[in-house]
Design a protein around this motif. Structure first.
Motif, PDB file in Angstrom:
ATOM      1  N   THR A 116       0.818  -1.221   0.000  1.00 24.98           N
ATOM      2  CA  THR A 116       0.000   0.000   0.000  1.00 24.98           C
ATOM      3  C   THR A 116       0.851   1.270   0.000  1.00 24.98           C
ATOM      4  OG1 THR A 116      -0.141  -0.016   2.429  1.00 24.98           O
ATOM      5  CG2 THR A 116      -1.878  -1.172   1.210  1.00 24.98           C
ATOM      6  N   LEU A 119      -0.235   3.877  -2.557  1.00 23.27           N
ATOM      7  CA  LEU A 119      -1.551   4.408  -2.191  1.00 23.27           C
ATOM      8  C   LEU A 119      -1.430   5.411  -1.050  1.00 23.27           C
ATOM      9  CD1 LEU A 119      -4.649   4.323  -2.439  1.00 23.27           C
ATOM     10  CD2 LEU A 119      -4.638   2.411  -0.831  1.00 23.27           C
ATOM     11  N   ARG A 120      -0.629   5.055  -0.028  1.00 30.72           N
ATOM     12  CA  ARG A 120      -0.460   5.966   1.105  1.00 30.72           C
ATOM     13  C   ARG A 120       0.279   7.230   0.692  1.00 30.72           C
ATOM     14  NH1 ARG A 120       2.888   3.787   4.398  1.00 30.72           N
ATOM     15  NH2 ARG A 120       3.225   1.775   3.381  1.00 30.72           N
ATOM     16  N   ALA A 122       0.130   8.659  -2.267  1.00 27.98           N
ATOM     17  CA  ALA A 122      -0.827   9.500  -2.986  1.00 27.98           C
ATOM     18  C   ALA A 122      -1.772  10.203  -2.018  1.00 27.98           C
ATOM     19  CB  ALA A 122      -1.615   8.650  -3.977  1.00 27.98           C
ATOM     20  N   ALA A 123      -2.204   9.480  -0.972  1.00 27.12           N
ATOM     21  CA  ALA A 123      -3.101  10.081   0.016  1.00 27.12           C
ATOM     22  C   ALA A 123      -2.402  11.206   0.779  1.00 27.12           C
ATOM     23  CB  ALA A 123      -3.599   9.012   0.985  1.00 27.12           C
ATOM     24  N   GLN A 124      -1.140  10.981   1.155  1.00 30.10           N
ATOM     25  CA  GLN A 124      -0.389  12.017   1.864  1.00 30.10           C
ATOM     26  C   GLN A 124      -0.202  13.251   0.992  1.00 30.10           C
ATOM     27  OE1 GLN A 124       3.247  10.200   3.141  1.00 30.10           O
ATOM     28  NE2 GLN A 124       2.258   8.884   4.664  1.00 30.10           N
ATOM     29  N   TYR A 125       0.047  13.020  -0.284  1.00 29.13           N
ATOM     30  CA  TYR A 125       0.219  14.150  -1.202  1.00 29.13           C
ATOM     31  C   TYR A 125      -1.065  14.971  -1.284  1.00 29.13           C
ATOM     32  CZ  TYR A 125       1.162  16.732  -5.503  1.00 29.13           C
ATOM     33  OH  TYR A 125       1.331  17.723  -6.429  1.00 29.13           O
ATOM     34  N   GLY A 126      -2.211  14.269  -1.378  1.00 23.72           N
ATOM     35  CA  GLY A 126      -3.479  14.978  -1.472  1.00 23.72           C
ATOM     36  C   GLY A 126      -3.838  15.714  -0.202  1.00 23.72           C
ATOM     37  N   LEU A 127      -3.550  15.108   0.946  1.00 22.38           N
ATOM     38  CA  LEU A 127      -3.904  15.729   2.225  1.00 22.38           C
ATOM     39  C   LEU A 127      -2.969  16.874   2.595  1.00 22.38           C
ATOM     40  CD1 LEU A 127      -4.739  12.506   4.279  1.00 22.38           C
ATOM     41  CD2 LEU A 127      -6.362  14.202   3.418  1.00 22.38           C
ATOM     42  N   ARG A 129      -1.818  19.225   0.735  1.00 22.94           N
ATOM     43  CA  ARG A 129      -2.222  20.471   0.065  1.00 22.94           C
ATOM     44  C   ARG A 129      -1.029  21.376  -0.227  1.00 22.94           C
ATOM     45  NH1 ARG A 129      -7.877  22.214   3.160  1.00 22.94           N
ATOM     46  NH2 ARG A 129      -8.987  20.251   2.747  1.00 22.94           N
TER      47      ARG A 129
END
Length: 292
Positions: A116, A119-120, A122-127, A129
Motif C-alpha cells: 500500500t 496508495l499511502r 498519494a493520500a499524503q500528497y493529497g492531504l 495540500r
C-alpha cells in the motif's frame, strides 16, 4: 484461486517450492476426478516446478527486466532499490531482485506495508495540500542551437561555421547554448533564463526558431557536432507579440533592427516548459517532452 492470490502467491518461495503441490478448487467440473490433468475431487493439483516455470518466472523476469531498463537510464550510482506495490510482497520476487541487484545496489529492500506504499503516498500528497517534492534533478541536458558572435576559438575549431550576418557581424553557426545541464539540482518549477537577440531585416521577420536538443552526457559541448545529442523539437517563438519588436517594426529601419528577449526553462517532476520573457513578463509558453 482467491486464497492463492491473497496468501500463497506472496509466500511462494520459487525453487524451494518445486516439490510442493498447489491445489486450486474448481467449480462446476464434470467429472470431478481426472488424474490425467491433475484433477482430484474437484481440485486441480499443480506441481510447484510447473507453477514456477509457467506462471511466476515469466512475470518475475519481466519485472526484473523493467528494473534493468530503468537502471540503464541512470548515469550515476544507485544506493537503494525499494520494491513497492501489490506484487512486491512476493518472497520469490524479493529473493530474485536481491540475487540480481545486490552486487550493484547496496540496499534492496521492501518498506513496511509495501503493498500500500504508493496508495499511502498519494493520500499524503493529497492531504498535504502543498508540493511534497521541493526539488528535481535534471535527468538530461537541455540545450539550444544558436548563432553567436564568433570568438577566437571558433576560428580555430570550426572556421567553416563562421559567416557574416545581414548586419555585417561575424557569427558562428551551430553553437550550443545550455539551458540546464544534466544532474543539475533545481527547485521544482525553478525558471532558468537566458538572454537572446534576433536581428530582423524587416517587420515580417518576426519568427525566432529555436532548435532544442537533449543529451545524456555530462560533457558540456560547444557545437552541435561535438557529441551525442538528440533533437527534441523546433520551438518557433513569435517575437511579434513583444512591445519592443512592435515599436521597432513600426518605424522605418533601412538597416534592420535587433530584438532582445529571454527564453526560460522550467522543470518539475511531470513536464518541462519553455517560456518567452520580455522585461520580466511572460509572453508565450510551450510544454516540451520530459524523460523522468
Amino acid at each position: 484461486m482467491h486464497n492463492f492470490s491473497e496468501s500463497e502467491k506472496l509466500a511462494y518461495m520459487g525453487e524451494r517450492d518445486d516439490d510442493k503441490m498447489f491445489h486450486f478448487t474448481c467449480f462446476n467440473v464434470d467429472p470431478i476426478d481426472d488424474p490425467s490433468v491433475g484433477l482430484v475431487n474437484g481440485e486441480l493439483a499443480i506441481p510447484g516446478t510447473l507453477l514456477r516455470r509457467e506462471v511466476f518466472d515469466p512475470v518475475v523476469n519481466q519485472v526484473l527486466e523493467l528494473i534493468e531498463e530503468q537502471l540503464k537510464k541512470i548515469d550515476q550510482r544507485l544506493d537503494c532499490l525499494l520494491l513497492v506495490g501489490g506484487f512486491s510482497g512476493s518472497e520469490y520476487l524479493f529473493h530474485r531482485a536481491q540475487e540480481r541487484f545486490t552486487g550493484r545496489i547496496r540496499v534492496v529492500a521492501r518498506p513496511p506495508d509495501c503493498d500500500t506504499a504508493t496508495l499511502r503516498g498519494a493520500a499524503q500528497y493529497g492531504l498535504a495540500r502543498r508540493p511534497l517534492v521541493s526539488s528535481v534533478i535534471a535527468p538530461q541536458s537541455y540545450m539550444m542551437k544558436v548563432k553567436l558572435p564568433a570568438e577566437s576559438q571558433d576560428y580555430l575549431k570550426r572556421p567553416a561555421y563562421i559567416r557574416e550576418n545581414d548586419a555585417g557581424v561575424s557569427i558562428c553557426d551551430n553553437r550550443l547554448q545550455y539551458l540546464v545541464a544534466k544532474g543539475a539540482i533545481l527547485r521544482k518549477g525553478q525558471r532558468l533564463k537566458h538572454k537572446f537577440c534576433k536581428f530582423s531585416q524587416t517587420a515580417q521577420d518576426r519568427m525566432f526558431v529555436a532548435t532544442l536538443y537533449t543529451s545524456d552526457s555530462e560533457q558540456i559541448m560547444r557545437y552541435t557536432d561535438e557529441g551525442e545529442i538528440m533533437e527534441l523539437c523546433k520551438w518557433t517563438v513569435d517575437l511579434g507579440v513583444l512591445p519592443s519588436f512592435q515599436q521597432n517594426a513600426g518605424m522605418p529601419q533601412p538597416n534592420g533592427f535587433y530584438t532582445e528577449f529571454e527564453l526560460g526553462l522550467e522543470l518539475d517532476s511531470a513536464e518541462v516548459r519553455g517560456v518567452l520573457i520580455h522585461q520580466g513578463q511572460d509572453w508565450g509558453r510551450v510544454v516540451f517532452d520530459f524523460r523522468a
